[in-house]
Design a protein around this motif. Structure first.
Motif, mmCIF file in Angstrom:
data_model
loop_
_atom_site.group_PDB
_atom_site.id
_atom_site.type_symbol
_atom_site.label_atom_id
_atom_site.label_comp_id
_atom_site.label_asym_id
_atom_site.label_seq_id
_atom_site.Cartn_x
_atom_site.Cartn_y
_atom_site.Cartn_z
ATOM 1 N N LYS A 92 43.645 53.775 -34.000
ATOM 2 C CA LYS A 92 44.092 53.767 -35.392
ATOM 3 C C LYS A 92 44.781 52.473 -35.808
ATOM 4 C CE LYS A 92 44.614 58.773 -35.797
ATOM 5 N NZ LYS A 92 45.487 59.877 -36.229
ATOM 6 N N ALA A 93 45.146 51.637 -34.843
ATOM 7 C CA ALA A 93 45.911 50.439 -35.173
ATOM 8 C C ALA A 93 45.172 49.189 -34.728
ATOM 9 C CB ALA A 93 47.281 50.495 -34.497
ATOM 10 N N PRO A 94 45.172 48.151 -35.553
ATOM 11 C CA PRO A 94 44.566 46.878 -35.135
ATOM 12 C C PRO A 94 45.404 46.221 -34.049
ATOM 13 C CG PRO A 94 45.626 46.645 -37.279
ATOM 14 C CD PRO A 94 45.664 48.104 -36.944
ATOM 15 N N GLU A 95 44.834 45.214 -33.424
ATOM 16 C CA GLU A 95 45.462 44.540 -32.291
ATOM 17 C C GLU A 95 46.857 44.032 -32.630
ATOM 18 O OE1 GLU A 95 45.461 42.680 -28.374
ATOM 19 O OE2 GLU A 95 44.136 44.175 -29.273
ATOM 20 N N TRP A 96 47.026 43.437 -33.803
ATOM 21 C CA TRP A 96 48.316 42.833 -34.123
ATOM 22 C C TRP A 96 49.414 43.885 -34.263
ATOM 23 C CZ3 TRP A 96 51.418 43.630 -38.391
ATOM 24 C CH2 TRP A 96 50.840 44.246 -39.507
ATOM 25 N N VAL A 97 49.066 45.075 -34.745
ATOM 26 C CA VAL A 97 50.051 46.156 -34.860
ATOM 27 C C VAL A 97 50.446 46.648 -33.470
ATOM 28 C CG1 VAL A 97 50.418 48.533 -35.647
ATOM 29 C CG2 VAL A 97 49.329 46.877 -37.166
ATOM 30 N N CYS A 98 49.455 46.828 -32.589
ATOM 31 C CA CYS A 98 49.736 47.278 -31.219
ATOM 32 C C CYS A 98 50.686 46.319 -30.511
ATOM 33 C CB CYS A 98 48.437 47.409 -30.420
ATOM 34 S SG CYS A 98 47.329 48.717 -30.996
ATOM 35 N N LEU A 99 50.424 45.020 -30.654
ATOM 36 C CA LEU A 99 51.257 44.027 -29.985
ATOM 37 C C LEU A 99 52.664 43.989 -30.589
ATOM 38 C CD1 LEU A 99 51.243 41.948 -27.748
ATOM 39 C CD2 LEU A 99 50.465 40.233 -29.390
ATOM 40 N N PHE A 110 56.008 41.084 -19.256
ATOM 41 C CA PHE A 110 57.230 40.289 -19.114
ATOM 42 C C PHE A 110 56.934 38.869 -18.638
ATOM 43 C CE2 PHE A 110 59.514 44.480 -18.893
ATOM 44 C CZ PHE A 110 60.297 44.253 -20.018
ATOM 45 N N GLN A 111 55.792 38.673 -17.988
ATOM 46 C CA GLN A 111 55.384 37.330 -17.589
ATOM 47 C C GLN A 111 54.777 36.558 -18.754
ATOM 48 O OE1 GLN A 111 52.732 38.234 -14.375
ATOM 49 N NE2 GLN A 111 54.381 38.764 -12.952
ATOM 50 N N ASN A 112 54.100 37.289 -19.649
ATOM 51 C CA ASN A 112 53.450 36.665 -20.802
ATOM 52 C C ASN A 112 53.385 37.690 -21.924
ATOM 53 O OD1 ASN A 112 51.897 35.396 -22.718
ATOM 54 N ND2 ASN A 112 50.124 35.054 -21.402
ATOM 55 N N LYS A 113 54.233 37.521 -22.930
ATOM 56 C CA LYS A 113 54.354 38.537 -23.984
ATOM 57 C C LYS A 113 53.156 38.600 -24.912
ATOM 58 C CE LYS A 113 59.286 39.302 -24.140
ATOM 59 N NZ LYS A 113 60.451 39.552 -25.002
ATOM 60 N N ASP A 114 52.241 37.667 -24.780
ATOM 61 C CA ASP A 114 51.019 37.733 -25.581
ATOM 62 C C ASP A 114 49.931 38.538 -24.877
ATOM 63 O OD1 ASP A 114 51.977 36.251 -27.744
ATOM 64 O OD2 ASP A 114 51.596 34.365 -26.709
ATOM 65 N N VAL A 115 50.203 38.937 -23.632
ATOM 66 C CA VAL A 115 49.270 39.790 -22.893
ATOM 67 C C VAL A 115 49.776 41.215 -22.998
ATOM 68 C CG1 VAL A 115 48.285 40.324 -20.639
ATOM 69 C CG2 VAL A 115 48.680 37.939 -21.296
ATOM 70 N N ARG A 116 49.071 42.027 -23.732
ATOM 71 C CA ARG A 116 49.566 43.392 -23.934
ATOM 72 C C ARG A 116 49.139 44.296 -22.786
ATOM 73 N NH1 ARG A 116 45.748 47.045 -25.691
ATOM 74 N NH2 ARG A 116 43.852 46.290 -26.704
ATOM 75 N N PRO A 117 50.032 45.237 -22.384
ATOM 76 C CA PRO A 117 49.652 46.208 -21.366
ATOM 77 C C PRO A 117 48.723 47.265 -21.948
ATOM 78 C CG PRO A 117 51.879 46.625 -22.152
ATOM 79 C CD PRO A 117 51.422 45.357 -22.808
ATOM 80 N N HIS A 118 48.388 48.237 -21.131
ATOM 81 C CA HIS A 118 47.497 49.327 -21.554
ATOM 82 C C HIS A 118 48.034 50.001 -22.814
ATOM 83 C CE1 HIS A 118 44.968 52.913 -21.311
ATOM 84 N NE2 HIS A 118 46.078 53.634 -21.398
ATOM 85 N N LEU A 127 44.545 47.249 -43.108
ATOM 86 C CA LEU A 127 45.675 46.942 -42.229
ATOM 87 C C LEU A 127 45.327 45.784 -41.300
ATOM 88 C CD1 LEU A 127 48.533 47.799 -41.400
ATOM 89 C CD2 LEU A 127 47.510 49.456 -39.822
ATOM 90 N N GLN A 128 44.078 45.712 -40.899
ATOM 91 C CA GLN A 128 43.616 44.637 -40.016
ATOM 92 C C GLN A 128 43.842 43.263 -40.662
ATOM 93 O OE1 GLN A 128 41.997 44.619 -36.857
ATOM 94 N NE2 GLN A 128 42.208 42.407 -37.053
ATOM 95 N N ARG A 129 43.605 43.167 -41.972
ATOM 96 C CA ARG A 129 43.658 41.876 -42.663
ATOM 97 C C ARG A 129 45.031 41.564 -43.244
ATOM 98 N NH1 ARG A 129 41.232 41.752 -47.112
ATOM 99 N NH2 ARG A 129 40.976 39.493 -47.175
ATOM 100 N N LEU A 130 45.992 42.477 -43.121
ATOM 101 C CA LEU A 130 47.283 42.289 -43.782
ATOM 102 C C LEU A 130 47.945 40.952 -43.422
ATOM 103 C CD1 LEU A 130 49.919 45.085 -44.334
ATOM 104 C CD2 LEU A 130 50.608 42.752 -43.872
ATOM 105 N N PRO A 131 47.959 40.515 -42.155
ATOM 106 C CA PRO A 131 48.617 39.237 -41.838
ATOM 107 C C PRO A 131 47.951 38.028 -42.497
ATOM 108 C CG PRO A 131 48.263 40.548 -39.849
ATOM 109 C CD PRO A 131 47.467 41.187 -40.934
ATOM 110 N N LYS A 132 46.692 38.173 -42.914
ATOM 111 C CA LYS A 132 45.972 37.050 -43.500
ATOM 112 C C LYS A 132 46.234 36.899 -44.999
ATOM 113 C CE LYS A 132 42.278 37.493 -40.066
ATOM 114 N NZ LYS A 132 40.837 37.757 -39.831
ATOM 115 N N ILE A 133 46.879 37.899 -45.595
ATOM 116 C CA ILE A 133 47.243 37.783 -47.008
ATOM 117 C C ILE A 133 48.313 36.698 -47.148
ATOM 118 C CG2 ILE A 133 48.269 39.013 -48.968
ATOM 119 C CD1 ILE A 133 47.078 41.591 -47.807
ATOM 120 N N SER A 134 48.240 35.912 -48.176
ATOM 121 C CA SER A 134 49.139 34.767 -48.318
ATOM 122 C C SER A 134 50.605 35.209 -48.328
ATOM 123 C CB SER A 134 48.833 33.999 -49.609
ATOM 124 O OG SER A 134 49.216 34.754 -50.738
ATOM 125 N N THR A 135 51.460 34.330 -47.844
ATOM 126 C CA THR A 135 52.898 34.633 -47.800
ATOM 127 C C THR A 135 53.439 34.909 -49.195
ATOM 128 O OG1 THR A 135 53.165 33.205 -45.861
ATOM 129 C CG2 THR A 135 55.154 33.754 -47.101
#
Length: 609
Positions: A326-333, A310-318, A447-455
């Motif tokens: 099973k999930a890359p960092e961006w999915v977890c966040l 809640f102090q910084n939404k880019d800092v993920r908890p445990h 799944l890890q690379r999905l956000p890097k695919i062009s819009t």
């Protein structure tokens, strides 16, 4: 979770509560509990697909009330199903009950079943109001307790489990939280909300000053959503509880009182458990001791520190190991931020999902069948990784791999998801094969690379999945996904979408757009006046058209549209939102039904003339 019968029992005994004035404080809110209570307690329509516009107004009024009393809310949502499956049987039973509720409502009976898009509407309103929220990995109770104790602030929910947790600032049940009647101090020093706060000290004192550490054992013995231990019934048939009771209303209350009075004899859980085992067979002792201790752990604080999030939404908890593996960092966040639904984490971790029933024609296939093709593609994105991006579309009707044109090597790579959904009036499990579709310019997908695919590639992928032409991109951006999903609905709905259905749906969309224009800051008075005149006219037509008996096939078609819209939103978010997420807070099922009725009536009048 919920402790069987406890909420009713404490509700009949107000000595367990303290009257409080809630103001100038943080408050941790059980999000899932709140959106259910706000919808149900406001008397909103449950039969015609959801009054999301009025629901939005109720949500705004609730958080406005908190703001007026200088109460800072932090909303915590449940995540996916527990990966240990300890609550699996309970989840299945609740799914069966929802199917029965939907059927009864469809026949004109009573019942409480939350309209499909309500959770999504609730989160969209939170975003608009800038109310901070987080989505946990699984059930949120322990994380809520930890956060509230770190901040020494109250918890707002309606869940008897919070009578057992040791909360520093207490638990305010929603039904005793009078947010609609704000009170202002006579000295004008501010406003407050009158509430009743459950006091675990009062509760323990009432039962001979029972040790608070024994309450989790009480919860497990009395029964909660996790307990499935037949041996405990032998204990209850043999033990003789103390005769003293303060309330004699019902067998369940007698059991609660008797159990608490019996436990008050012991100094700690270890001593109590050893006395419980005396009533059981010797060969059951080790298993029962282990299970009781494990279940009691559900009432301890969690290791998750949500304050940092809640102090910084880019800092993920445990993150739970089951998800992190099973999930890359961006999915977890994205899951923690509530941008991705728990539905997707269930698919990823358990390869199993529960589809929500709606008020529809139970004599027809589930309305969720209309969005099956969207879900299959989502399953493919989640479960296939490092695969050549060729279409792997499987013939669901074929039981042979040859019929689907897949060789033995490809057979070994096939992923399936178990879907639990309505079949007639029962719950049925179906194995659904995931589909891996091709991205235009990507040779190997992960799944890890999905956000890097062009819009542009992600937009093409989305529109192709929805069977929609790129022409929709000529529309205003905020309408593109809604119209694309509507095209998909028209193509897959059964019974088929009629012109009346389509026109009525467009009427819903237009009404929502007019409302948005009216309330947009900076409008000229003349523009607002003209738009409001049209909006008010449409509203009058809706009010004039009485709903009457529910047309079950009209309901079924609209339920299919809602299912397609929800899954379209899920897919768009999984693709990292190549199209803007549509605003669904002004949608209203009554507008749709009224529109169908009005158009049908207009046709009859024209034919008669």
């Amino acid at each position: 979770m919920g402790i069987h019968g406890l909420m009713t029992y404490i509700g009949e005994n107000h000595i367990f509560f303290n009257n409080v004035k809630v103001q100038d404080t943080k408050i941790v809110i059980d999000g899932n509990n709140l959106f259910h209570r706000l919808y149900f307690d406001s008397g909103l329509d449950l039969e015609h697909g959801g009054e999301y516009d009025l629901f939005t107004d109720v949500i705004c009024k609730f958080f406005e009330a908190l703001s007026l009393c200088n109460i800072t809310p932090y909303v915590v949502f449940d995540g996916g199903c527990d990966y240990t499956d300890k609550k699996f049987e309970t989840i299945k039973q609740r799914a069966r009950e929802k199917i029965q509720k939907a059927h009864v409502i469809s026949r004109g009976g009573g019942g409480m079943l939350l309209p499909l898009l309500s959770p999504e509407v609730f989160k969209q309103v939170l975003v608009r109001l800038q109310v901070p929220f987080v989505q946990c990995h699984s059930e949120a109770d322990r994380d809520i307790v930890t956060l509230a104790n770190q901040w020494a602030c109250p918890v707002l929910t309606l869940d008897s489990d919070f009578c057992v947790f040791d909360l520093k600032a207490g638990y305010c049940p929603l039904n005793y939280f009078k947010w609609q009647n704000i009170i202002t101090h006579k000295d004008c020093s501010g406003s407050y909300i009158a509430a009743q706060c459950f006091s675990v000290e009062n509760f323990c004192n009432h039962f001979s000053h029972i040790n608070k550490a024994l309450l989790p054992l009480f919860a497990v013995l009395n029964g909660n959503d996790y307990v499935n231990l037949p041996s405990l019934e032998a204990f209850f048939t043999r033990v003789r509880f103390p005769a003293r009771t303060s309330v004699s209303t019902g067998k369940k209350n007698m059991r609660i009182q008797g159990l608490l009075n019996w436990l008050s004899r012991f100094t700690d859980p270890k001593e109590a458990i050893e006395n419980i085992l005396k009533y059981l067979k010797q060969n059951e002792h080790e298993e029962v001791r282990k299970v009781l201790c494990s279940l009691m752990d559900e009432y301890t604080q969690s290791e998750v520190d949500l304050t940092k999030f809640f102090q910084n939404k880019d800092v993920r908890p445990h993150i739970a190991t089951a998800l992190a593996s099973k999930a890359p960092e961006w999915v977890c966040l994205a899951l923690i931020k509530g941008e991705l639904a728990p539905f997707l984490s269930d698919c990823l971790i358990l390869k199993r999902v529960f589809l929500q029933p709606q008020v529809e024609n139970t004599g027809r296939p589930s309305s969720n069948s209309c969005s099956l093709h969207i879900r299959q593609v989502m399953y493919g994105l989640l479960l296939y990784t490092n695969e050549p991006c060729r279409d792997l579309a499987l013939d669901l009707a074929s039981s042979t791999w040859g019929g689907a044109g897949i060789d033995a090597e490809e057979h070994s790579k096939v992923h399936c998801v178990e879907e639990f959904d309505r079949y007639e009036q029962t719950l049925r499990k179906t194995s659904v094969q995931a589909v891996l579709k091709r991205f235009n310019s990507d040779e190997t997908y992960s799944l890890q690379r999905l956000p890097k695919i062009s819009t542009s590639d992600r937009i093409s992928f989305l529109l192709d999945t929805l069977r929609t032409k790129p022409d929709v991109l000529a529309l205003p951006a905020h309408l593109q996904l809604t119209l694309a999903v509507t095209c998909s609905w028209v193509a897959h709905a059964e019974p088929k979408v009629t012109l009346y259905h389509l026109q009525a749906l467009l009427l819903c969309i237009v009404t929502g757009e007019l409302h948005k224009i009216i309330h947009k800051p900076g409008n000229s008075s003349s523009e607002e006046r003209d738009v409001r005149m049209v909006y008010d006219r449409l509203s009058q037509l809706r009010q004039r058209k009485q709903m009457g008996n529910l047309d079950i096939d009209v309901a079924h078609v609209f339920s299919q549209w809602q299912s397609c819209l929800l899954m379209g939103i899920y897919l768009n978010r999984l693709l990292c939102c190549p199209l803007p997420v549509p605003d669904i807070t002004r949608k209203c099922g009554r507008d749709y039904y009224a529109g169908v009725g009005l158009l049908s009536h207009a046709k009859q009048c024209l034919m008669q003339s």
